[in-house]
Design an enzyme around this catalytic site. Structure first.
Site, PDB file in Angstrom:
ATOM      1  N   LYS A 212      23.397  35.223  15.560  1.00 15.55           N
ATOM      2  CA  LYS A 212      23.470  35.440  16.872  1.00 15.55           C
ATOM      3  C   LYS A 212      24.210  34.319  17.674  1.00 15.55           C
ATOM      4  O   LYS A 212      24.983  33.413  17.337  1.00 15.55           O
ATOM      5  CB  LYS A 212      22.151  36.458  17.974  1.00 15.55           C
TER       6      LYS A 212
ATOM      7  N   ASP B 236      10.763  36.382  14.054  1.00 18.95           N
ATOM      8  CA  ASP B 236      12.124  37.145  13.935  1.00 18.95           C
ATOM      9  C   ASP B 236      12.733  36.697  15.135  1.00 18.95           C
ATOM     10  O   ASP B 236      12.630  37.162  16.428  1.00 18.95           O
ATOM     11  CB  ASP B 236      12.016  37.880  13.525  1.00 18.95           C
TER      12      ASP B 236
ATOM     13  N   TYR C 207      12.677  45.187  16.135  1.00 20.58           N
ATOM     14  CA  TYR C 207      14.046  45.380  15.308  1.00 20.58           C
ATOM     15  C   TYR C 207      14.549  44.084  14.395  1.00 20.58           C
ATOM     16  O   TYR C 207      14.593  43.234  14.949  1.00 20.58           O
ATOM     17  CB  TYR C 207      15.158  46.409  16.115  1.00 20.58           C
TER      18      TYR C 207
HETATM   19  C1  LIG Z   1      15.113  40.862  16.318  1.00 19.27           C
HETATM   20  C2  LIG Z   1      16.747  40.939  15.115  1.00 19.27           C
HETATM   21  N1  LIG Z   1      16.436  41.077  14.195  1.00 19.27           N
HETATM   22  C3  LIG Z   1      17.693  40.935  13.425  1.00 19.27           C
HETATM   23  C4  LIG Z   1      18.644  41.696  13.654  1.00 19.27           C
HETATM   24  C5  LIG Z   1      20.689  41.930  12.349  1.00 19.27           C
HETATM   25  O1  LIG Z   1      20.681  40.971  12.664  1.00 19.27           O
HETATM   26  P1  LIG Z   1      21.808  41.969  12.565  1.00 19.27           P
HETATM   27  O2  LIG Z   1      22.662  42.857  12.701  1.00 19.27           O
HETATM   28  O3  LIG Z   1      22.811  40.478  11.942  1.00 19.27           O
HETATM   29  O4  LIG Z   1      21.544  41.794  10.911  1.00 19.27           O
HETATM   30  C6  LIG Z   1      18.985  41.609  14.864  1.00 19.27           C
HETATM   31  C7  LIG Z   1      20.079  42.386  15.420  1.00 19.27           C
HETATM   32  O5  LIG Z   1      19.959  42.831  16.107  1.00 19.27           O
HETATM   33  C8  LIG Z   1      17.819  41.319  16.125  1.00 19.27           C
HETATM   34  O6  LIG Z   1      17.278  41.993  16.963  1.00 19.27           O
END
Ligand SMILES: Cc1ncc(COP(=O)(O)O)c(C=O)c1O
Length: 441
Positions: free
Chosen positions: A267, A239, A142
């Site tokens: 996060k 990511d 994700y």
């Molecule tokens: C690996 C990863 N990338 C991007 C995101 C998106 O982040 P946000 O929810 O802060 O927009 C998430 C959210 O859970 C994530 O787990």
């Protein structure tokens, strides 16, 4: 409202004014709870019931809830400066310097507010520098809510291998420019690259796909990915919105020794304050139009907000000066070995997975190399187990395949209590008739 019905009353109120009563789709779980307090490893609902929290707000809470040094720094920042919205603050400079010092791929950094913004900008930048349109993502990963990546995460079996958008209203033209590959398969990746030679701008990946729990990369997979992207002029994006800072100050890239071109962070970087970052190679990052002559648009009213920057600085400094990672890794090991002992003793078909502070129990046997393997997980059992844990004050998100997180504020006693409750719940589940479907014999 007096008595034990305040929670239910607030749940009803929430639904009156907020669609479904929650502000993120996955927050709507049973039991419906309204939380009123959080401190250290404990969250408290509106009826005053405490839970040991392993949800950690989907991962940001690495030090513990309401960590004093982080709050103090954010409050100090807000009392001193608040949002100016032109030029730069010293906080942004200090934080950018720290990230460049710690994250191997970071030569320059830009700040935004959420992981989705960071991945959006990373992909836009990759498209701009390569002049190509397509990207590759992996089934089970994700990367946020925007159309290029909001697809193929926890897909139903019939959608694996097909386009599986998370949302109605996504632009089919955008979806069609994303190719979905199987995690841990260099063969599948090579095939996708060969079939689309000269058209792939970026490969984006969670180096550990934590959005389906914890599936570890096989030895050589991330190295192979790096090589394939280098040979084909593809921008490699790690990511690390979950793995960055949670698994180490240098992110998972420092642990695995593979350096991507761009990295997204969020996060655990700020222990719950809203800030995210995109960092990477100087020549790529300088294409953003924050730089004179740059032609990739980068903007946001709240970018580099002092509260987020101050919280991130305090969080990273806590990780630099205190044994945060030693602590969460040790408790993670203790939790995993305790859980493994329990499922083995009870003869439950299960795999205890995790890395560092992240852990979960899949109700299936291994091997687990990609999302297709996880289709064997007994999701009903997983959700039932977690709901019963929540009833007994252990908060693990009661949804299929979701990971759990340990923070610096969790103690040995929290882990021991959790193991005791887990064993009680699993013993109860073993006695239920449907248990026979998941038992070894
Ligand atoms: C690996 C990863 N990338 C991007 C995101 C998106 O982040 P946000 O929810 O802060 O927009 C998430 C959210 O859970 C994530 O787990």
């Amino acid at each position: 409202m007096i008595g034990s019905n305040l929670n239910d009353h607030l749940v009803r109120q929430a639904s009156e004014f907020i669609p479904g009563g929650v502000n993120t789709s996955l927050r709507r779980v049973e039991p419906r709870l309204v939380f009123t307090r959080a401190a250290g490893a404990i969250i408290t609902d509106a009826d005053g019931k405490d839970y040991i929290d392993y949800h950690a707000a989907f991962g940001p809470i690495i030090l513990g809830h309401n960590f004093e040094a982080v709050n103090r720094r954010a409050i100090e920042a807000m009392e001193t400066i608040d949002l100016i919205g032109t030029g730069t603050t010293e906080l942004e400079i200090e934080l950018a310097r720290k990230i460049c010092r710690h994250i191997p791929s970071a030569e320059k950094v830009l700040f935004c507010n959420a992981g989705s913004e960071a991945t959006y900008q990373a992909i836009r930048l990759a498209r701009a520098v390569t002049g190509r349109k397509k990207i590759i993502k992996f089934q089970g990963c994700y990367h946020g809510w925007h159309d290029s990546v909001a697809m193929n995460v926890i897909s139903p079996p019939d959608k694996v291998g097909q386009m599986d958008p998370l949302s109605a209203g996504s632009l089919p033209e955008v979806l069609s420019h994303t190719i979905v590959c199987k995690f841990n398969s260099l063969e599948a990746l090579e095939k996708a690259v060969a079939e689309n030679r000269g058209h792939i701008a970026a490969i984006i990946i969670e180096p550990i796909p934590h959005n389906i729990g914890c599936v570890l990369p096989k030895p050589g997979f991330l190295e192979g990915l790096r090589e394939i992207s280098r040979l084909n002029g593809i921008v490699l994006i790690f990511d690390e919105v979950i793995t960055g800072f949670r698994h180490g100050l240098g992110g998972y890239q420092k642990i695995c020794g593979v350096t991507p071109d761009l990295t997204t962070l969020g996060k655990a970087m700020a222990n719950g304050y809203p800030i995210a970052a995109l960092c990477g190679k100087r020549e790529l990052m300088e294409r953003f139009n924050t730089n004179p002559g740059g032609d990739v648009f980068f903007a946001g009213t709240y970018n580099g907000h002092p509260a987020g920057c101050a919280a991130a600085l305090a969080t990273i400094e806590a990780m630099e000066s205190q044994p945060v990672h030693d602590h969460v890794f040790r408790l993670g090991d203790k939790m995993r070995s305790g859980l493994k002992g329990i499922v083995d003793r009870l003869g439950i078909r299960a795999t205890v997975a995790g890395f560092g502070s992240v852990f979960l129990t899949y109700f299936m046997e291994g091997p687990i190399e990609n999302y297709s393997d996880l289709l064997r997980n007994d999701q009903q059992l997983m959700v039932m187990y977690r709901r019963r844990l929540v009833d007994r004050g252990i908060f693990k998100l009661p949804l299929n395949l979701k990971r759990n997180h340990i923070s610096f504020s969790h103690t040995d006693q929290h882990v021991e209590r959790t193991l005791q409750v887990a064993e009680d719940v699993l013993k109860e589940i073993c006695k239920l008739p449907r248990r026979s479907a998941s038992a070894r014999n």
